[in-house]
Write a protein that holds these residues in place. Structure first.
Motif, PDB file in Angstrom:
ATOM      1  N   ALA A   1       4.769 -25.510   0.094  1.00  0.00           N
ATOM      2  CA  ALA A   1       3.895 -25.697  -1.068  1.00  0.00           C
ATOM      3  C   ALA A   1       3.703 -24.362  -1.775  1.00  0.00           C
ATOM      4  O   ALA A   1       4.155 -23.329  -1.290  1.00  0.00           O
ATOM      5  N   ASP A   2       3.034 -24.399  -2.906  1.00  0.00           N
ATOM      6  CA  ASP A   2       2.709 -23.164  -3.605  1.00  0.00           C
ATOM      7  C   ASP A   2       1.639 -22.409  -2.818  1.00  0.00           C
ATOM      8  O   ASP A   2       0.770 -23.007  -2.184  1.00  0.00           O
ATOM      9  N   GLU A   3       1.721 -21.088  -2.871  1.00  0.00           N
ATOM     10  CA  GLU A   3       0.752 -20.219  -2.202  1.00  0.00           C
ATOM     11  C   GLU A   3       0.116 -19.311  -3.239  1.00  0.00           C
ATOM     12  O   GLU A   3       0.724 -18.996  -4.262  1.00  0.00           O
ATOM     13  N   VAL A   4      -1.093 -18.867  -2.952  1.00  0.00           N
ATOM     14  CA  VAL A   4      -1.734 -17.862  -3.789  1.00  0.00           C
ATOM     15  C   VAL A   4      -2.119 -16.674  -2.924  1.00  0.00           C
ATOM     16  O   VAL A   4      -2.367 -16.816  -1.725  1.00  0.00           O
ATOM     17  N   ILE A   5      -2.134 -15.526  -3.557  1.00  0.00           N
ATOM     18  CA  ILE A   5      -2.620 -14.304  -2.924  1.00  0.00           C
ATOM     19  C   ILE A   5      -3.966 -14.006  -3.561  1.00  0.00           C
ATOM     20  O   ILE A   5      -4.067 -13.897  -4.789  1.00  0.00           O
ATOM     21  N   MET A   6      -4.980 -13.908  -2.728  1.00  0.00           N
ATOM     22  CA  MET A   6      -6.333 -13.639  -3.206  1.00  0.00           C
ATOM     23  C   MET A   6      -6.814 -12.325  -2.605  1.00  0.00           C
ATOM     24  O   MET A   6      -6.446 -11.983  -1.480  1.00  0.00           O
ATOM     25  N   VAL A   7      -7.636 -11.596  -3.362  1.00  0.00           N
ATOM     26  CA  VAL A   7      -8.199 -10.342  -2.881  1.00  0.00           C
ATOM     27  C   VAL A   7      -9.705 -10.356  -3.121  1.00  0.00           C
ATOM     28  O   VAL A   7     -10.163 -10.726  -4.200  1.00  0.00           O
ATOM     29  N   ALA A   8     -10.442  -9.944  -2.099  1.00  0.00           N
ATOM     30  CA  ALA A   8     -11.894  -9.787  -2.209  1.00  0.00           C
ATOM     31  C   ALA A   8     -12.209  -8.305  -2.085  1.00  0.00           C
ATOM     32  O   ALA A   8     -11.825  -7.672  -1.102  1.00  0.00           O
ATOM     33  N   GLN A   9     -12.871  -7.764  -3.083  1.00  0.00           N
ATOM     34  CA  GLN A   9     -13.294  -6.370  -3.054  1.00  0.00           C
ATOM     35  C   GLN A   9     -14.704  -6.290  -2.465  1.00  0.00           C
ATOM     36  O   GLN A   9     -15.556  -7.109  -2.785  1.00  0.00           O
ATOM     37  N   ASN A  10     -14.939  -5.318  -1.594  1.00  0.00           N
ATOM     38  CA  ASN A  10     -16.245  -5.113  -0.961  1.00  0.00           C
ATOM     39  C   ASN A  10     -16.806  -6.407  -0.348  1.00  0.00           C
ATOM     40  O   ASN A  10     -17.938  -6.803  -0.629  1.00  0.00           O
ATOM     41  N   PRO A  11     -16.030  -7.062   0.497  1.00  0.00           N
ATOM     42  CA  PRO A  11     -16.445  -8.361   1.030  1.00  0.00           C
ATOM     43  C   PRO A  11     -17.589  -8.300   2.029  1.00  0.00           C
ATOM     44  O   PRO A  11     -18.321  -9.274   2.175  1.00  0.00           O
ATOM     45  N   VAL A  12     -17.771  -7.176   2.700  1.00  0.00           N
ATOM     46  CA  VAL A  12     -18.810  -7.099   3.729  1.00  0.00           C
ATOM     47  C   VAL A  12     -20.186  -7.275   3.103  1.00  0.00           C
ATOM     48  O   VAL A  12     -21.029  -8.006   3.626  1.00  0.00           O
ATOM     49  N   ALA A  13     -20.427  -6.643   1.968  1.00  0.00           N
ATOM     50  CA  ALA A  13     -21.722  -6.773   1.302  1.00  0.00           C
ATOM     51  C   ALA A  13     -21.988  -8.227   0.936  1.00  0.00           C
ATOM     52  O   ALA A  13     -23.093  -8.740   1.138  1.00  0.00           O
ATOM     53  N   ARG A  14     -20.981  -8.907   0.435  1.00  0.00           N
ATOM     54  CA  ARG A  14     -21.152 -10.311   0.048  1.00  0.00           C
ATOM     55  C   ARG A  14     -21.428 -11.188   1.270  1.00  0.00           C
ATOM     56  O   ARG A  14     -22.294 -12.056   1.240  1.00  0.00           O
ATOM     57  N   VAL A  15     -20.695 -10.955   2.357  1.00  0.00           N
ATOM     58  CA  VAL A  15     -20.881 -11.737   3.579  1.00  0.00           C
ATOM     59  C   VAL A  15     -22.277 -11.492   4.150  1.00  0.00           C
ATOM     60  O   VAL A  15     -22.958 -12.430   4.569  1.00  0.00           O
ATOM     61  N   MET A  16     -22.716 -10.248   4.144  1.00  0.00           N
ATOM     62  CA  MET A  16     -24.040  -9.941   4.676  1.00  0.00           C
ATOM     63  C   MET A  16     -25.142 -10.602   3.840  1.00  0.00           C
ATOM     64  O   MET A  16     -26.131 -11.081   4.386  1.00  0.00           O
ATOM     65  N   LEU A  17     -24.961 -10.655   2.536  1.00  0.00           N
ATOM     66  CA  LEU A  17     -25.943 -11.323   1.685  1.00  0.00           C
ATOM     67  C   LEU A  17     -26.006 -12.816   1.986  1.00  0.00           C
ATOM     68  O   LEU A  17     -27.064 -13.422   1.938  1.00  0.00           O
ATOM     69  N   SER A  18     -24.856 -13.409   2.288  1.00  0.00           N
ATOM     70  CA  SER A  18     -24.817 -14.855   2.526  1.00  0.00           C
ATOM     71  C   SER A  18     -25.362 -15.251   3.885  1.00  0.00           C
ATOM     72  O   SER A  18     -25.631 -16.414   4.130  1.00  0.00           O
ATOM     73  N   THR A  19     -25.534 -14.307   4.803  1.00  0.00           N
ATOM     74  CA  THR A  19     -26.035 -14.629   6.128  1.00  0.00           C
ATOM     75  C   THR A  19     -27.546 -14.478   6.227  1.00  0.00           C
ATOM     76  O   THR A  19     -28.135 -14.839   7.227  1.00  0.00           O
ATOM     77  N   HIS A  20     -28.163 -13.927   5.202  1.00  0.00           N
ATOM     78  CA  HIS A  20     -29.626 -13.737   5.232  1.00  0.00           C
ATOM     79  C   HIS A  20     -30.331 -14.677   4.323  1.00  0.00           C
ATOM     80  O   HIS A  20     -29.902 -15.179   3.396  1.00  0.00           O
TER      81      HIS A  20
END
Length: 96
Positions: free
Chosen positions: A77-96
């Motif tokens: 199938a078709d694939e995409v390449i995705m990039v997340a910049q500064n993901p730790v800050a976003r993940v930490m915000l979503s856990t609180h």
């Protein structure tokens, strides 16, 4: 450091229960903790996934990843390449 999430999957009968989100969050936080002990940090997360809306939406919501490129007919199938910049800050915000 750039972190690459690879071969992350949840069996279909367990989907839509937050398991995928939890796996992504916990993976990023675990790597960030180890790197912090070494005075390093996760700068970006590189994700390759099928070009379906559900997978892309998951990585965008959890990591803030954006599609950078598409590859037609890679594997089955078709694939995409995705990039997340500064993901730790976003993940930490979503856990609180």
């Amino acid at each position: 450091m750039v972190l690459e999430l690879e071969q992350l999957a949840v069996l279909s009968k367990f989907r839509v229960q937050g398991i995928g989100r939890a796996l992504i969050r916990e993976s990023v936080l675990e790597v960030a903790t180890v790197l912090q002990q070494r005075s390093a940090r996760v700068k970006s997360v590189l994700v390759t996934t099928r070009a379906d809306y559900r997978a892309q939406r998951l990585y965008k919501e959890v990591l803030g990843a954006e599609v950078q490129a598409s590859i037609a007919n890679l594997y089955w199938a078709d694939e995409v390449i995705m990039v997340a910049q500064n993901p730790v800050a976003r993940v930490m915000l979503s856990t609180h």
